[in-house]
Design a protein around this motif. Structure first.
Motif, mmCIF file in Angstrom:
data_model
loop_
_atom_site.group_PDB
_atom_site.id
_atom_site.type_symbol
_atom_site.label_atom_id
_atom_site.label_comp_id
_atom_site.label_asym_id
_atom_site.label_seq_id
_atom_site.Cartn_x
_atom_site.Cartn_y
_atom_site.Cartn_z
ATOM 1 N N MET A 16 -3.651 -7.860 9.546
ATOM 2 C CA MET A 16 -3.956 -6.584 8.889
ATOM 3 C C MET A 16 -3.059 -6.339 7.678
ATOM 4 N N GLN A 17 -1.874 -6.969 7.660
ATOM 5 C CA GLN A 17 -0.975 -6.763 6.524
ATOM 6 C C GLN A 17 -1.601 -7.221 5.205
ATOM 7 N N ALA B 16 0.806 -1.219 0.000
ATOM 8 C CA ALA B 16 0.000 0.000 0.000
ATOM 9 C C ALA B 16 0.840 1.270 0.000
ATOM 10 N N ASN B 17 2.102 1.184 0.419
ATOM 11 C CA ASN B 17 2.938 2.390 0.360
ATOM 12 C C ASN B 17 3.402 2.676 -1.066
ATOM 13 N N VAL B 18 3.234 1.720 -1.957
ATOM 14 C CA VAL B 18 3.525 1.917 -3.382
ATOM 15 C C VAL B 18 2.232 2.183 -4.144
ATOM 16 N N LEU B 19 1.255 1.292 -3.977
ATOM 17 C CA LEU B 19 -0.015 1.441 -4.694
ATOM 18 C C LEU B 19 -0.948 2.344 -3.889
ATOM 19 N N THR B 20 -0.634 3.627 -3.908
ATOM 20 C CA THR B 20 -1.533 4.624 -3.316
ATOM 21 C C THR B 20 -2.692 4.862 -4.276
ATOM 22 N N THR B 21 -3.657 5.639 -3.857
ATOM 23 C CA THR B 21 -4.762 5.958 -4.762
ATOM 24 C C THR B 21 -4.248 6.698 -6.008
ATOM 25 N N SER C 4 -7.342 9.869 5.404
ATOM 26 C CA SER C 4 -6.089 9.482 4.762
ATOM 27 C C SER C 4 -5.417 10.657 4.070
ATOM 28 N N GLU C 5 -4.095 10.607 3.999
ATOM 29 C CA GLU C 5 -3.344 11.588 3.224
ATOM 30 C C GLU C 5 -3.499 11.336 1.724
ATOM 31 N N SER C 6 -3.854 10.099 1.351
ATOM 32 C CA SER C 6 -4.058 9.776 -0.065
ATOM 33 C C SER C 6 -5.428 10.273 -0.503
ATOM 34 N N PRO C 7 -5.502 11.084 -1.536
ATOM 35 C CA PRO C 7 -6.793 11.628 -1.958
ATOM 36 C C PRO C 7 -7.694 10.572 -2.592
ATOM 37 N N SER C 8 -8.962 10.649 -2.296
ATOM 38 C CA SER C 8 -9.933 9.732 -2.888
ATOM 39 C C SER C 8 -10.153 10.083 -4.357
ATOM 40 N N LYS C 9 -10.396 9.054 -5.160
ATOM 41 C CA LYS C 9 -10.578 9.250 -6.596
ATOM 42 C C LYS C 9 -11.579 8.239 -7.131
ATOM 43 N N VAL C 10 -12.191 8.573 -8.242
ATOM 44 C CA VAL C 10 -12.956 7.616 -9.038
ATOM 45 C C VAL C 10 -12.356 7.623 -10.438
ATOM 46 N N GLY D 155 -15.808 -1.529 -9.313
ATOM 47 C CA GLY D 155 -14.918 -2.186 -8.367
ATOM 48 C C GLY D 155 -14.605 -1.356 -7.136
ATOM 49 N N LYS D 156 -14.567 -2.027 -5.998
ATOM 50 C CA LYS D 156 -14.134 -1.413 -4.742
ATOM 51 C C LYS D 156 -12.610 -1.342 -4.726
ATOM 52 N N GLY D 157 -12.077 -0.140 -4.506
ATOM 53 C CA GLY D 157 -10.635 0.040 -4.520
ATOM 54 C C GLY D 157 -10.099 0.655 -3.243
ATOM 55 N N VAL D 158 -10.250 -0.034 -2.128
ATOM 56 C CA VAL D 158 -9.683 0.447 -0.862
ATOM 57 C C VAL D 158 -8.227 -0.020 -0.821
ATOM 58 N N VAL D 159 -7.308 0.895 -1.086
ATOM 59 C CA VAL D 159 -5.910 0.495 -1.263
ATOM 60 C C VAL D 159 -5.287 -0.014 0.037
ATOM 61 N N PHE D 160 -5.804 0.431 1.171
ATOM 62 C CA PHE D 160 -5.477 -0.205 2.452
ATOM 63 C C PHE D 160 -6.623 0.059 3.410
ATOM 64 N N ASP D 161 -6.958 -0.966 4.177
ATOM 65 C CA ASP D 161 -8.100 -0.858 5.091
ATOM 66 C C ASP D 161 -7.681 -1.194 6.507
#
Length: 489
Positions: A271-272, A183-188, A228-234, A253-259
């Protein structure tokens, strides 16, 4: 991206196999007299194939399994792989056979003697899928997979059949890459950029950022990501391969990059694995890639909601009330029931903008579906029997497990809130069903719809025939690609 191994098709030539280095794999029926190239290779190997086929180890193998003979006399190869595959093998057995070759593949590659087998193209698909290994972040020496030469009686015909399958394989592996990324690579932002790059394949890609989502009224989605510091997007991906004025089919598709679970924090153990909570969006992306690569003759729009669910001082709280794009208000009982909030807004947006002929959403939505179905089947819910039957048929044909679960007003009544139009969670009983009932409230009556809960199949607990250990499966890309072909092409 490309396939993890280069595969080419050539005319059957026993002499080439006898002289080949690396690994030689020979397709063999369960029993019977050897003939053609297999008989010639057996003669060069001083009868090693025939002797192996008379042994107990061969008798115990199932269709698609393989037996290795190391350093066979008379051959240059370091290993002779005997692959049991009857002439009338199923698609699943042929892919399993290919996976057996792909799993054992090393730097020296392989020569596969397929002869006139009817399922050679399917074998090549299984080989490509199993040869995949996500080792991007391993710093030690990495062994690249060597090229594979498949020797077939009609190589041009097999290559033509394998071409569309290679496009689908690339879609599956694109999904696996996305789901396997940390998730530190695949941010939104990174996720959206990877999807935008698919414009070079012919997709029209739009990225809707937070100000536009706010303007559209997507407060259910934005509420999930506000901590989150990562901005939400569609992200909206359109493939326009069909008739100009024909309504598209929508994939969401649901894209919660980390939950983390948000304020309703998840336990630390396990959680990892929540890097895979964007699996639904990953599948949609993979399907869109496959459709573009094979130039599908249909109109399909893929929409993904990208957010990160974090427990910040600005994060959404249990007890908050948010207003969806549809206009319904939602009491947030549990911030870990966040995926349905994301999907609610994206589903409504898809219908309002595109008026689709049908709609399917995918999400790693509930742990409850794993309790119900384990890691063998995705849970399917639908408001349309015809669409659901077509989906289940496509899943069965592709060997991807799926099982329909019920919807009913009795479950829907559980969503009642005393301060809002509905609540987002009703607790553990029938958790996957009540989540589906929540989503159904954001599906118009005239829209044929299926919801697929892939929480148990996106990241299998054990090694699968076409998937290595602890690796994302890419579940759903093959099924939905086939469904789009069945319904629209």
């Amino acid at each position: 991206m490309s396939l993890p191994v280069a595969i080419s098709f050539h005319a059957t030539d026993a002499a080439e196999a006898i002289a080949a280095r690396g690994r030689v794999a020979v397709l063999l029926a369960a029993e019977g007299k050897l003939s053609g190239a297999a008989a010639t290779i057996d003669k060069a190997a001083k009868g090693a194939i025939a002797r192996a086929m008379e042994g107990k180890a061969w008798a115990r193998l199932k269709a698609g399994d393989a037996l290795d003979l190391a350093w066979p006399a008379g051959l240059k190869a370091e290993a002779l792989q005997l692959v049991k595959l009857p002439a009338k093998a199923s698609v699943a057995e042929a892919r399993k056979a290919g996976a057996a070759i792909g799993k054992a593949l090393g730097a020296d590659g392989a020569t596969v003697v397929a002869g006139g087998h009817a399922r050679t193209a399917d074998l090549s698909l299984g080989l490509a899928l199993r040869a995949y290994d996500f080792n991007l972040y391993k710093t030690g020496e990495k062994e690249a997979k060597g090229a594979v030469r498949i020797l077939a009686d009609r190589p041009e015909k097999v290559a033509a059949e394998a071409g569309p399958m290679a496009a689908v394989a690339e879609g599956v592996l694109f999904t696996r890459d996305l789901v396997n990324e940390p998730a530190n690579v695949l941010t939104t932002t990174d996720f959206a950029a990877r999807l935008a790059a698919m414009q070079e394949l012919g997709l029209d890609v739009e990225i809707l950022d937070e100000p536009e989502l706010e303007k559209l009224g997507m407060r259910a989605l934005l509420g999930v990501g506000q901590g989150s510091e990562s901005p939400s997007k569609v992200v909206v991906m359109q493939w326009k391969g069909g008739k100009k004025k024909e309504a598209p089919f929508a994939l969401v598709g649901k894209g919660v990059v980390f939950d983390t679970g948000g304020i309703s924090l998840k336990p630390a153990e396990g959680m990892q694995d929540m890097t895979m909570d964007m699996g639904g969006a990953g599948t949609v992306a993979g399907v869109m890639r496959a459709l573009a690569l094979r130039k599908a003759k249909c109109n399909v729009v893929g929409l993904v909601g990208l957010v990160e669910n974090m427990p910040d001082g600005r994060a959404q709280r249990p007890g908050d009330v948010v207003k969806s794009m549809k206009g319904d208000t939602i009491e947030v009982i549990n911030t870990d029931a966040e995926g349905r909030l994301v999907l609610a807004d994206v589903l409504w947006y898809a219908q309002e903008r595109f008026k689709p002929s049908g709609m399917i959403n995918l999400a790693t939505l509930t742990g409850a579906v794993i309790v119900a179905l384990g890691h063998e089947n995705a849970g399917v819910f639908s408001n349309d029997d015809k669409l659901c039957a077509a989906l289940l048929k496509a899943a069965s044909a592709e060997g991807e497990g799926a099982w329909r679960l019920p919807l009913s007003p009795a479950y829907d009544a559980l969503l009642k809130s005393h301060i809002a139009d509905m609540r987002n969670s009703v607790g553990r009983p029938a958790g996957s069903i009540t989540a589906a009932q929540f989503l159904k409230r954001f599906v118009k009556d005239e829209t044929p719809w299926c919801h697929i809960d892939i929480a148990g199949v996106a990241l299998p607990a054990t090694e699968q025939p076409l998937v290595g250990p602890k690796c994302a499966s890419g579940w759903g890309v093959m099924t939905l690609n086939r469904l789009m072909a069945d319904l629209l092409e």
